[in-house]
Design a protein around this motif. Sequence first.
Motif, PDB file in Angstrom:
ATOM      1  N   THR A  12       1.019  -1.159   0.453  1.00  0.00           N
ATOM      2  CA  THR A  12      -0.071   0.050   0.198  1.00  0.00           C
ATOM      3  C   THR A  12       0.976   1.415   0.116  1.00  0.00           C
ATOM      4  OG1 THR A  12      -1.708  -0.870   1.217  1.00  0.00           O
ATOM      5  CG2 THR A  12      -1.240   1.501   1.093  1.00  0.00           C
ATOM      6  N   ALA A  13       0.332   2.572  -0.312  1.00  0.00           N
ATOM      7  CA  ALA A  13       1.080   3.963  -1.391  1.00  0.00           C
ATOM      8  C   ALA A  13       0.232   4.325  -0.897  1.00  0.00           C
ATOM      9  CB  ALA A  13       1.882   3.961  -1.644  1.00  0.00           C
ATOM     10  N   GLU A  55       6.091   5.161   0.089  1.00  0.00           N
ATOM     11  CA  GLU A  55       5.549   4.000   0.642  1.00  0.00           C
ATOM     12  C   GLU A  55       7.146   4.182   1.728  1.00  0.00           C
ATOM     13  OE1 GLU A  55       6.926   0.505  -0.117  1.00  0.00           O
ATOM     14  OE2 GLU A  55       8.674   2.594  -0.803  1.00  0.00           O
ATOM     15  N   ARG A  94       2.398  -1.165  -5.908  1.00  0.00           N
ATOM     16  CA  ARG A  94       1.159  -0.476  -4.833  1.00  0.00           C
ATOM     17  C   ARG A  94       0.041  -0.035  -4.716  1.00  0.00           C
ATOM     18  NH1 ARG A  94       4.346  -2.293  -2.855  1.00  0.00           N
ATOM     19  NH2 ARG A  94       6.678  -1.998  -0.974  1.00  0.00           N
TER      20      ARG A  94
END
Length: 228
Positions: A75-76, A167, A188
């Motif tokens: 995830t970002a 991230e 991401r």
Amino acid sequence: MIAIISAMNIENEAILALCHDVKEKTIGNKKFYEAVLGDEKVICCLSGCGKVNATISTTLLLEHFPVDAILNIGTAGGLKEDENVLDCVISTSVVEHDFDTSALDGEAGKGAFFEADPLLVNTAKTVAEEMKIAYHVGLIASGDQFISHDEQISKILNDFPESLCSEMEAGGIAHCAAHYGVPFVVIRSLSDIAVKEGNEMDFEEYAKKASERSAQFCEKCVARYVKK
């Protein structure tokens, strides 16, 4: 064998749920999972939070398993106004945005850059199009900071204006992959867009959707990459 490195446990579990013949192995207090995803052998692990943990995990992975390529999912936070929550970012390169020796080296000392593998990038783009996922391709900024303040965002975009998202693990994984000469790509999912308002989603809802989609994404990427 392709390695799949996840940032969150929920992502790792979603991938393992699609696998069979899973065998767990612990090395240096890190757990690794040899498995079969689709028809292909993979090795899955968690990166741990931050670049140092991610580097430790990747080093152990590359020292103990016959890895041909690395897929890193996670995830970002998005950094561009044309992005939306749950969009996908595919790395052409990764920069450690908090690496700074400019006091000695001038502007050339800002950031450590690592190039993703073009074949893996193109494979990820093809899969995103097949799955009808909105995606962006380019630079991912990575650092040991949770980016939430305006001054942090401004610094990243001032130093590395092409950054699509920020991230905390990709820099360590990319740095380690480059050291060992192993091709990689970072993928991401965006949980929020720092430069837009009204784009939030409940994180539990986001994580469930993103993790299930990432697992399917990885399965398709592995199958396509191995056949090329």
